[in-house]
Design an enzyme around this catalytic site. Structure first.
Site, short mmCIF file in Angstrom:
data_model
loop_
_atom_site.label_atom_id
_atom_site.label_comp_id
_atom_site.label_asym_id
_atom_site.label_seq_id
_atom_site.Cartn_x
_atom_site.Cartn_y
_atom_site.Cartn_z
N GLU A 51 0.78 -1.23 0.00
CA GLU A 51 0.00 0.00 0.00
C GLU A 51 0.82 1.28 0.00
O GLU A 51 0.39 2.29 -0.55
CB GLU A 51 -0.94 0.01 1.22
N SER A 110 -44.56 -37.48 35.09
CA SER A 110 -43.94 -38.39 36.08
C SER A 110 -42.55 -37.98 36.51
O SER A 110 -42.04 -38.52 37.49
CB SER A 110 -43.88 -39.79 35.49
#
Lengths: 175, 802
Positions: free
Chosen positions: B210, B494
């Site tokens: 860059e 149950s």
């Protein structure tokens, strides 16, 4: 009545009682061998029991003879033949103990909790957790852990004194 | 001097003008008028210029202030990350090599073939793995990087040894895996890196790609701009930008993306200001953390730290030159040079970056050749997705009570949880497979509307600590975020019965018998007649059998004898919060519970009667790793260890010979306890099963309470079995240790009372020490003389010490 004040008569009475007790014990053993028509309980092997056959009896509750006084922050030697998981949990417990000794109570608690999660039968981790919560000033959590430690360590002679000491410190409100 | 000159000037002013002088004066006036216009114009221009300069100065001042305010405080919004619990490895653990490799891959460890391992690398060996563990820097504790050898045998870790030295490191902790992030509205994902911790070739690769002259210019590269201008003029449009790294930072950080002269001007001013204000290293570090490098689904990948994880699955600190060059190559166009989509273009640009690095003397010829011939080495593309989404939601709700959402989205907290990702994965898979299996077997359960599909939930906990290891709140989070594990109010059926039996343990023993004869109960003005799920012929059954077979008639009988208020009080003690009506049906679970409540309550059975608080959040650490919030295990005793142990034994019978016996057929041979549950009209199917180490609850049902047609044993239990078989390292195979206060004794199988010679069958049963079987068998009356003798001996011994 203290034994030192016993008269000869009393000593004789006591002796008779023990003789009687001995004879009865012998008779009891003989009867059970000769007359019991029932199968005996399952052998206390390493395998877990099925539902209708509960787990093997634990080792005798009477504490074995051990060192009279030990320093409260030093761990006794771990039991021989710990399973790999139990050994790993003990290794982590040792890390937690060191952190606790180094004053890092919060981190010690986290590490010791990990040890109990890895092996819920690790009484030592519960013991040190009780110590840590005592240090942290939370006696009710300390008591929970102390009780769980007692359930697991009560038959190990080396821990008997330590547990009693911890209990006494809790009652006194020491940290 | 002064008065004289004053009088002189007064004289001069008073002197009358001559006509000639007057003409001259007019001329001068005219001349003066022309001159004043020019001056006015100049003045005006000067004023305008001054105004411009002032405005420009003010604007520059404003920009400087903007830069200051942006950079002085927090520079980025860093989303908080949620982590699973660390994986612990130890010798003897039932954890296979393939599972370890899976964990290592998920943590970004890379496989190499050479022996000089660096942190984050591993090598396969004939009998195991050589592994260089990374340094562990977790809030509260640290561990140095270390190289270990893991040996495997028969699907277990046979041993762990240090590679450099003697001995074993003991328990080895792997890094916690990230699970999710809390994003802000911009949905940027970012892991901050420091310029001094990343490899130098990464920074140089970015410079080579860059702005190679970054350390020479002052924010603006005039030659670069002229070159770009020339290229753009020739092309008749904008083809090239002459932006330096500082300009790019100015653009990305402060400006909108449009390409105008005005924006370019502002960019230049900001760049110069940045260079005046900050040194080069700081600017480069900000840039490396800011730069946009790709997209994972709806989430942007920002900064090289996040990009290293996204493209290579490892921290930026571990990138090599070729990988660094690829990241640098991607900056120019994350879409165009995406190594996932356009591998050839990406490689071409990467190689150009590498060559550029070599050109500037940052890479040797040999290294250049090696790097250019290296493959791209990227991990497969993955969209961001939350793992364990229901669990993360559950944690998130707790976090938002501590911190505002904005703080979670921006302050970069590390959130350390109790989640075990592998257990979670196994639970999700078991639930999906299970529900599909049920739909396949009964096609009418399939519905087109996805919102009305058969649903399920799973919770996995560590009973001793209350740690939630896994949580599945439904079959598809994308379709329904309703967390059935924590929010659904369902009847437990149950699975509630154990609390009735526990409430009765002061008066009843596992050997006590209960009536199994149908009877009616008055409930207000109506009558209610409980029935067994399947007919059971005996008129009296033991407590153990009644619970194991989940018989309704004796359970209601028991609850009525104990008292419904007492049952409700016990249930409340175990943490059930919903209202409980004192109707006989309460004994069969007619209240409403949340699955998490139920799982937690069962933990007390598995933990000596101690009820743990469900824990999902361990620690919250700030960006610097300082712990800002910590939670510990919290527990309270709700029943005695003796009673809890008897319940374990009763629930063990349920698995061995009762409604849960299907587990054996499904290949689960662990010592474990459990209870099935089915509600009226098969609306809910439950199974809660546990060992001393782990507890898991499975629920299956429809959100709108339609009938599933399945019982707990046929729908939930197989899911439980699949889950528990997939996580063998989580179970030790141990059973509970019998606590003090519990004894064993033989009793008549039919009456449950102390045996006599007439008793045809005996069973060994557990009793609380305070309630041993004293009453002789009433069914088989006559007493054994031998027993009589023994009893009198016992009484005599007892008398001796009294």
């Amino acid at each position: 009545m203290p034994y030192t004040d016993c008269s000869t008569k009393q000593w004789l009475r006591l002796g008779k009682r023990f003789l009687c007790l001995f004879c009865m014990a012998a008779l009891l053993g003989g009867c059970s061998l000769l007359t019991s028509p029932y199968p005996g309980p399952r052998s206390p092997g390493g395998t877990p029991p099925p539902g209708s056959y509960p787990a093997p009896a634990p080792r005798p509750v009477t504490p074995e003879p051990g060192p009279a006084i030990t320093k409260p922050m030093e761990p006794p030697a771990p039991p021989a033949q710990a399973s790999p998981r139990a050994q790993a949990s003990l290794d982590i417990t040792e890390q937690g103990r060191r952190l606790l000794l180094g004053g890092q109570v919060e981190e010690a608690i986290s590490v010791l909790e990990r040890a109990t999660g890895m092996n819920p039968d690790n009484g030592e981790a519960f013991y040190w957790l009780a110590e840590a919560w005592l240090k942290k000033g939370n006696p009710s959590q300390a008591l929970e852990y102390h009780h769980q430690a007692w359930l697991r360590l009560r038959t190990r002679a080396a821990w008997g004194t330590r547990l009693r000491d911890q209990r006494e410190r809790m009652q006194r409100g020491d940290r | 001097m002064a008065p004289r000159s004053e009088s002189h000037s007064r004289k001069t002013r008073k002197k009358k003008p001559t006509p000639r002088a007057a003409r001259g004066a007019f001329k001068r006036k005219a001349n003066n008028a022309g001159f004043s216009w020019r001056r006015l114009t100049i003045k005006l221009v000067l004023w305008v210029l001054l105004a411009f300069v002032l405005a420009g100065g003010l604007y520059v001042w404003h920009l400087a202030d903007t830069i200051e305010s942006r950079f002085a405080g927090r520079r980025w919004s860093v989303p908080s990350r949620v982590y699973a619990d660390s994986m612990m490895l130890f010798a003897g653990q039932t954890y296979s090599q393939s599972q370890v490799l899976k964990s290592l891959k998920a943590l970004g460890y890379s496989q190499v073939k050479h022996s000089s391992l660096k942190p984050g690398q591993y090598r396969l060996r004939p009998q195991g793995i050589d592994l260089h563990l990374r340094q562990l820097a977790l809030p509260g504790h640290r561990r140095q990087a270390m190289a270990v050898h893991l040996a495997f045998k028969h699907g277990s870790i046979a041993g762990i040894s240090l590679l450099d030295g003697e001995g074993s490191p003991g328990v080895v902790e792997l890094e916690p895996q990230p699970v999710a992030q809390f994003f802000g509205p911009e949905r940027e994902s970012r892991i901050l890196v420091s310029l001094f911790h990343i490899p130098s070739h990464l920074a140089r690769a970015v410079l080579a790609a860059e702005d190679a002259d970054f350390y020479q210019h002052h924010g603006v590269d005039l030659f670069g701009i002229l070159r770009a201008l020339w290229v753009n003029l020739r092309a008749g449009g904008i083809r090239q930008g002459g932006s330096t790294i500082t300009q790019q930072l100015a653009k990305n950080y402060f400006l909108s993306p449009e390409r105008t002269i005005w924006r370019k001007l502002r960019e230049l001013i900001i760049a110069v200001l940045l260079e005046l204000k900050y040194n080069k290293d700081t600017i480069l570090e900000i840039y490396l953390n800011e730069v946009y490098l790709g997209q994972m689904g709806s989430v942007a990948v920002n900064g090289v730290g996040e990009a290293a994880q996204f493209y290579f699955g490892k921290p930026a600190e571990e990138l090599n030159a070729a990988e660094s060059a690829l990241l640098a190559a991607v900056i120019r166009g994350p879409n165009r040079y995406s190594p996932h989509r356009h591998a050839k273009l990406a490689k071409k640009r990467r190689d150009w970056v590498l060559a550029n690095m070599a050109k500037h003397g940052w890479l040797g010829a040999a290294a250049l050749k090696a790097a250019q011939s290296a493959p791209l080495g990227v991990v497969p593309y993955r969209k961001y997705h939350r793992q364990a989404p229901y669990f993360v939601d559950y944690v998130s709700r707790q976090l938002t009570e501590l911190y505002p959402k904005e703080a979670l989205a921006s302050l970069g907290f590390g959130i350390y949880t109790t989640l075990d990702l592998e257990v979670q994965e196994a639970a999700e898979k078991a639930l999906l497979n299970g529900l599909e299996r049920l739909e396949r077997a009964r096609p009418k359960l399939r519905v087109k509307d996805p919102a009305k599909r058969l649903q399920g939930a799973i919770i996995v906990m560590q009973p001793q600590t209350g740690n939630i290891l896994a949580m599945v709140g439904g079959r598809d989070y994308g379709l329904s975020q309703f967390n059935r594990a924590t929010q659904a109010a369902r009847q437990p059926g149950s699975t509630f019965k154990p609390f009735v039996y526990l409430a009765a343990l002061d008066e009843f023993t596992p050997a006590s018998t209960l009536s199994n004869e149908p009877r009616e109960y008055k409930v207000g003005a109506t009558k209610w007649r409980p029935e067994n799920y399947k007919p059971y012929p005996a008129t009296r059954v033991s407590v153990r059998t009644a619970l194991a077979l989940s018989l309704n008639i004796p359970t209601v009988d028991l609850a009525m004898q104990v008292g419904l208020d007492r049952v409700a009080a016990v249930a409340r003690g175990f943490g059930f919060t919903s209202p409980m009506q004192p109707y006989p049906s309460l004994a069969l679970g007619s209240l409403e519970v949340r699955p998490l409540e139920l799982a937690r309550a069962y933990c007390a059975f598995a933990a000596d009667g101690v009820l743990p608080y469900p824990l999902s959040l361990h620690k919250v650490a700030d960006e610097k790793g300082r712990i800002v919030h910590r939670r510990h295990v919290s527990k309270e005793s709700v029943t005695t260890p003796g009673k809890a142990y008897i319940m374990d034994s009763l629930l063990r019978s349920a698995v061995l010979s009762g409604t849960g016996r299907g587990l054996g057929r499904l290949g689960v041979n662990l010592p474990m306890a459990g209870k099935t549950g089915t509600t009226n009209d098969y609306r809910d199917a439950w199974f809660v099963g546990y060992t001393p180490d782990i507890l898991a609850l499975v629920w299956v049902g429809f959100d709108d309470n339609r009938s599933t047609g399945y019982s707990g044993g046929s729908a939930a239990l197989p899911i439980w079995a699949e889950l528990i078989k997939a996580i063998p390292w989580r179970t030790s195979g141990a059973w509970f240790r019998q606590p003090p206060g519990v004894i064993k004794a033989w009793v008549c199988a039919a009456s449950g009372q102390a045996p006599t010679s007439g008793c045809p069958q005996l069973v060994e049963e557990l009793f609380l020490e305070s309630r041993p079987p004293r009453e002789p068998c009433q069914l088989h009356g006559s007493r054994n003389p031998a027993s009589e003798v023994m009893r009198s001996i016992g009484d005599a011994i007892h008398g001796l010490f009294n």
